[in-house]
Each structure stands twice: as structure tokens, then as C-alpha cells.
Design a protein around this motif. Structure first.
Motif, PDB file in Angstrom:
ATOM      1  N   ASP A   1     -26.651 -41.136 -10.039  1.00 57.11           N
ATOM      2  CA  ASP A   1     -26.383 -39.832 -10.748  1.00 57.11           C
ATOM      3  C   ASP A   1     -27.025 -38.405 -10.169  1.00 57.11           C
ATOM      4  O   ASP A   1     -28.008 -38.395 -11.224  1.00 57.11           O
TER       5      ASP A   1
ATOM      6  N   GLY B   1     -27.620 -34.909 -10.831  1.00 57.42           N
ATOM      7  CA  GLY B   1     -26.353 -33.644 -12.128  1.00 57.42           C
ATOM      8  C   GLY B   1     -27.098 -32.368 -12.348  1.00 57.42           C
ATOM      9  O   GLY B   1     -27.694 -32.652 -11.168  1.00 57.42           O
TER      10      GLY B   1
ATOM     11  N   CYS C   1     -22.598 -40.042  -6.926  1.00 54.33           N
ATOM     12  CA  CYS C   1     -22.072 -38.796  -7.203  1.00 54.33           C
ATOM     13  C   CYS C   1     -22.801 -37.470  -7.339  1.00 54.33           C
ATOM     14  O   CYS C   1     -23.977 -37.345  -7.841  1.00 54.33           O
TER      15      CYS C   1
ATOM     16  N   SER D   1     -22.713 -34.118  -8.093  1.00 57.98           N
ATOM     17  CA  SER D   1     -21.853 -32.645  -8.722  1.00 57.98           C
ATOM     18  C   SER D   1     -21.487 -31.325  -8.396  1.00 57.98           C
ATOM     19  O   SER D   1     -21.886 -30.574  -9.222  1.00 57.98           O
TER      20      SER D   1
ATOM     21  N   ASN E   1     -17.480 -36.978  -7.116  1.00 59.53           N
ATOM     22  CA  ASN E   1     -18.023 -35.113  -8.181  1.00 59.53           C
ATOM     23  C   ASN E   1     -17.753 -36.014  -9.378  1.00 59.53           C
ATOM     24  O   ASN E   1     -16.555 -36.788  -9.502  1.00 59.53           O
ATOM     25  N   ASP E   2     -18.185 -35.091  -9.949  1.00 60.56           N
ATOM     26  CA  ASP E   2     -18.594 -35.959 -11.562  1.00 60.56           C
ATOM     27  C   ASP E   2     -17.225 -35.721 -12.313  1.00 60.56           C
ATOM     28  O   ASP E   2     -17.025 -36.513 -13.100  1.00 60.56           O
ATOM     29  N   THR E   3     -16.932 -34.561 -12.368  1.00 61.75           N
ATOM     30  CA  THR E   3     -15.116 -34.494 -12.555  1.00 61.75           C
ATOM     31  C   THR E   3     -14.322 -35.495 -11.772  1.00 61.75           C
ATOM     32  O   THR E   3     -13.474 -36.129 -12.894  1.00 61.75           O
TER      33      THR E   3
ATOM     34  N   ILE F   1     -15.175 -31.431 -16.713  1.00 63.13           N
ATOM     35  CA  ILE F   1     -16.512 -31.007 -17.501  1.00 63.13           C
ATOM     36  C   ILE F   1     -16.747 -30.009 -17.954  1.00 63.13           C
ATOM     37  O   ILE F   1     -16.463 -29.047 -17.527  1.00 63.13           O
TER      38      ILE F   1
ATOM     39  N   ASP G   1     -16.021 -34.598 -20.629  1.00 64.48           N
ATOM     40  CA  ASP G   1     -17.378 -35.026 -20.441  1.00 64.48           C
ATOM     41  C   ASP G   1     -17.832 -34.055 -20.190  1.00 64.48           C
ATOM     42  O   ASP G   1     -17.759 -33.307 -20.308  1.00 64.48           O
TER      43      ASP G   1
ATOM     44  N   ASP H   1     -17.718 -43.039 -18.163  1.00 59.75           N
ATOM     45  CA  ASP H   1     -18.650 -42.815 -18.025  1.00 59.75           C
ATOM     46  C   ASP H   1     -18.990 -42.519 -16.569  1.00 59.75           C
ATOM     47  O   ASP H   1     -18.784 -43.677 -15.693  1.00 59.75           O
TER      48      ASP H   1
ATOM     49  N   SER I   1     -20.624 -40.486 -14.124  1.00 58.89           N
ATOM     50  CA  SER I   1     -21.113 -41.162 -12.863  1.00 58.89           C
ATOM     51  C   SER I   1     -21.553 -42.579 -12.573  1.00 58.89           C
ATOM     52  O   SER I   1     -22.051 -43.053 -11.932  1.00 58.89           O
TER      53      SER I   1
END
Length: 408
Positions: A22, A24, A93, A95, A140-142, A161, A340, A380, A382
Motif C-alpha cells: 500500500d 498511501g 494498492c 492511492s 485504488n484505496d477506495t 476515503i 476509510d 482494511d 489496502s
């Protein structure tokens, strides 16, 4: 609005062992995720480290070296490559806004969250990792937040997010995605990464204050991510700092005090705003003294708490607009928005304000006993989300479906 090649949501029975990485806005996290086909039985081992500031504004080689070195250390520490004949499947992941021709491919459109790294934009952000392990999916994190939450909660309708950045993902029918050329049946579901942090980059809609203009002008990417710069956690503390300095310069707040230290951009983080809304007045006064390095009266503390409330309230109400737009477009009337991010899950009044604004926009009954759409804490995304997407992708490949998958 980016296609993800994540076709639908998980069944909750996905299994397998996956490594996830991840990248981020603040941290780099590497995980080992074991899915056992039961949502209650997920085993996660992880290592997280803060991204060095030099990485965020360096070059591509430094970024990928840092990432692959961290990954290699994790694999060795957990003895994940010793005596293996197969390659561990990897979920990445990422973002940041990326266009995806395949699920294991992602061309970075532009950096966000204060990043400005040379040599990555326009290139395949997944290529380096594909060479290291069997990269199965770039997520993607979403998207990850939505998929991970849906793995346990079938009422999940949107992944969002509300943290360093601001974004959401939802499920669309392929037949409604006019820019997508595919042979998939039109009713095939696909997760869409909205990237609405970039809404109104033309600056025609959102009413920006002079503080918003300063933040945009002094950011690494002026003119980009307009919506995000007004609502996301990375910027709320900076808005507060700019207002404090403005009022001080006019002699309206902390008169005669030396605020030289406050001239440093991003000196104050959003956590301070949370404290000013959650703590007793005397504790807020002590917190301000600590952060500003000056004497603070109780009346000045009340003013600072009021400013923190105004800034955070605007952010929460703006965040509700993106979700409301999706619900209107898809005629969604009930379900769970899996959120998140530190703002959503740590600010004491965000969820309450977000729900109030959503109800106003969607015109919910004022006498309702409960909200038809509620915000829940995302699983979670990611780690587990990237692993579940990887499992879904491998299952599709094994079933002979290669839509959105590169030749292997």
C-alpha cells in the motif's frame, strides 16, 4: 471516473495467500493476507513505515527502490520466498488517479496528496512490481475499501476515503460506461474509481475562500484537486493555520504575540482541529499553547475552537456531496458507505455532520427514526481489499475469463 476492471463485489468465500503493498499519502505498508473463505477468519501480518519526506518530491528511482527494498525485507522477515516453486501473488494498492487498461496495469495521471515525484506520471506504476512478483491487481484505496467491506458486509454500496485525500468508488454496469470498449455483457458490474477529489479543477462551481486560493497556489500542483484541497485531512490544518495568521496580522487574535513559528506551511495538522472540538476548554487552551508556543487566553481558545468547527464542518458537508451525487445518479436509497481515513474515523463530529448534510441533499424525512444510508468504518482496503481483488482476479483467470487481464 476511472474503470478498475474489478468485476463486481466479492462473494465472501475467496481464499488464498497474498502479499499486498500500500503506497498511501503518508505511509508505506506491506501485508501478508490469508483469506480462508470465511469473512470472520482473515489472517493479516503487516509492516508499516512512514514515507521519508525526500521520497515525496524525489525521482521515480528513489521511490521504487524504497518500495521494493521494503517489500524484500518483509518477504525475508516472514520467510515467504524460501523453498517456493511458485511466485507469491501480489496486490498493489496505489492511492492515486491512474487509468487502467488492465487490472494489473495503472498509468498515473497526476500526483495528489502533496506528492510531486519526477518520472512516474504517464508511465505504468505497476511495471516495477510486476517484475518482482506475480502482480495480479493494481487497486485504488477506495476500490479496496469497498471490496474489503463488501467481503464482510453485503449492504456495502460505496467505498469512500475521507482522510489525507477525498474520493469514492461505486459499482456501475459496463453498458453505462460509454468510454469503455469491451465485449463484456452490458449488465456486467464493474467498480468505478470516481477520483472526485479533482472535481471543479476549472474553478467554475465551488465557492473558494482566499485561504483556499493560497493553498492551491502554494501546492505542488496548482489548479488540480480543487475539491480535495477544500475537504481532505491533508489541508484542514493548513486552512486553520492560514486563518489564524490572517486574524493575528489584523490584530484580532493573539495580539502582540510572536507567531513566527506558525509561518511554516503545514505546521498544524488536522489532529489539532479534532482535539479542539473534542477536549474540554482548559485542555484545548493547553493544546494551543503547546502547538503555537505562545500564551493563550480562554476567550482566544473559544475563538480557535469555533474556527476549527467551521473548517471541519465545511469539509464534512463537502464530503457528503460526492456520496449524494452517486446515490442520486444510481438511485441508491439505502445501504452502507464504507469509509476509510483518519478524518472519517477519528474526527469526533465528522460522521454526524456528514449524515446531516446527506439527509438535507437527499431530502430524507425529518422525522425518520434512523438514516437509510449510514457511514460505516471500512475494513482494511489496502491490505484485505487488495488481497480479495487479487483472489477474484485469479478466479476469473482460472475460469477462462481474460477481460481486463494482460496475457501471462
Amino acid at each position: 471516473m476511472n474503470v478498475t476492471w474489478v468485476l463486481g463485489l466479492p462473494s465472501g468465500h475467496e481464499i488464498g495467500e497474498f502479499v499486498t503493498v500500500d503506497l498511501g499519502g503518508t505511509n508505506l505498508r506491506v501485508c501478508l493476507v490469508r483469506l480462508k473463505g470465511q469473512p470472520e477468519e482473515i489472517d493479516v501480518k503487516q509492516h508499516a513505515c512512514r514515507l521519508p519526506p525526500t521520497i515525496k518530491t524525489g525521482d521515480a528511482r528513489a521511490l521504487w527502490n524504497f518500495l521494493t527494498d521494503s517489500l524484500e525485507e518483509f518477504l525475508k522477515a516472514h520467510q515467504l520466498t524460501a523453498n517456493r516453486k511458485d511466485r507469491l501473488p501480489l496486490g498493489f494498492c496505489f492511492s492515486y488517479p491512474a487509468s487502467q487498461e488492465y487490472i494489473d496495469h495503472g498509468k498515473l495521471k497526476t500526483w495528489t496528496k502533496g506528492f510531486d515525484i519526477d518520472g512516474v506520471e504517464g508511465g505504468d506504476a505497476a511495471a516495477q512490481l510486476r517484475n518482482a512478483l506475480e502482480l495480479v491487481a493494481l487497486v485504488n484505496d477506495t476500490t479496496g475499501a469497498m471490496v474489503a467491506s463488501a467481503y464482510k458486509d453485503p449492504k456495502t454500496i460505496i467505498g469512500a476515503i475521507f482522510g489525507t485525500g477525498c474520493n469514492a468508488a461505486y459499482v456501475e454496469n459496463v453498458g453505462s460506461i460509454s468510454k469503455l470498449q469491451t465485449n463484456l455483457p452490458p449488465d456486467t458490474p464493474m467498480v468505478i474509481n470516481c477520483e472526485y477529489g479533482a472535481f471543479d479543477n476549472a474553478h467554475c462551481v465551488l465557492p473558494r475562500t482566499k485561504y483556499d486560493l493560497i493553498i492551491d497556489k502554494e501546492s505542488p500542483r496548482p489548479g488540480e484537486q480543487s475539491f480535495e484541497k477544500m475537504s481532505a485531512g491533508l489541508y484542514l490544518g493548513e486552512i486553520f493555520r492560514l486563518i489564524i495568521l490572517d486574524l493575528h496580522d489584523k490584530g484580532l487574535l493573539f495580539p502582540g504575540q510572536d507567531l513566527t513559528d506558525l509561518n511554516e506551511p503545514y505546521k498544524l495538522d488536522t489532529g489539532l482541529l479534532s482535539d479542539l472540538e473534542d477536549d474540554p476548554l482548559d485542555a484545548c487552551c493547553a493544546r494551543l499553547k503547546e502547538c503555537l508556543g505562545i500564551h493563550v487566553t480562554l476567550s482566544e481558545t473559544k475563538m480557535a475552537c469555533f474556527l476549527a468547527s467551521v473548517i471541519a464542518n465545511r469539509g464534512a458537508r463537502l464530503c457528503s456531496c460526492g456520496i449524494a451525487a452517486i446515490c442520486r445518479m444510481k438511485n441508491i436509497t439505502s445501504g452502507h458507505v464504507a469509509a476509510d481515513g483518519t478524518v472519517a474515523n477519528k474526527h469526533p463530529k465528522f460522521k454526524e455532520r456528514w449524515a446531516k448534510a446527506l439527509g438535507e441533499i437527499l431530502r430524507w424525512d425529518k422525522d425518520r427514526r434512523e438514516d437509510p444510508i449510514i457511514i460505516t468504518s471500512a475494513e482494511d482496503g489496502s491490505g484485505v481489499g487488495a488481497a480479495v481483488v487479487s483472489a477474484m482476479t485469479l478466479y476469473r483467470i482460472h475460469q477462462g475469463s481474460t477481460d481486463g487481464v494482460q496475457e501471462r
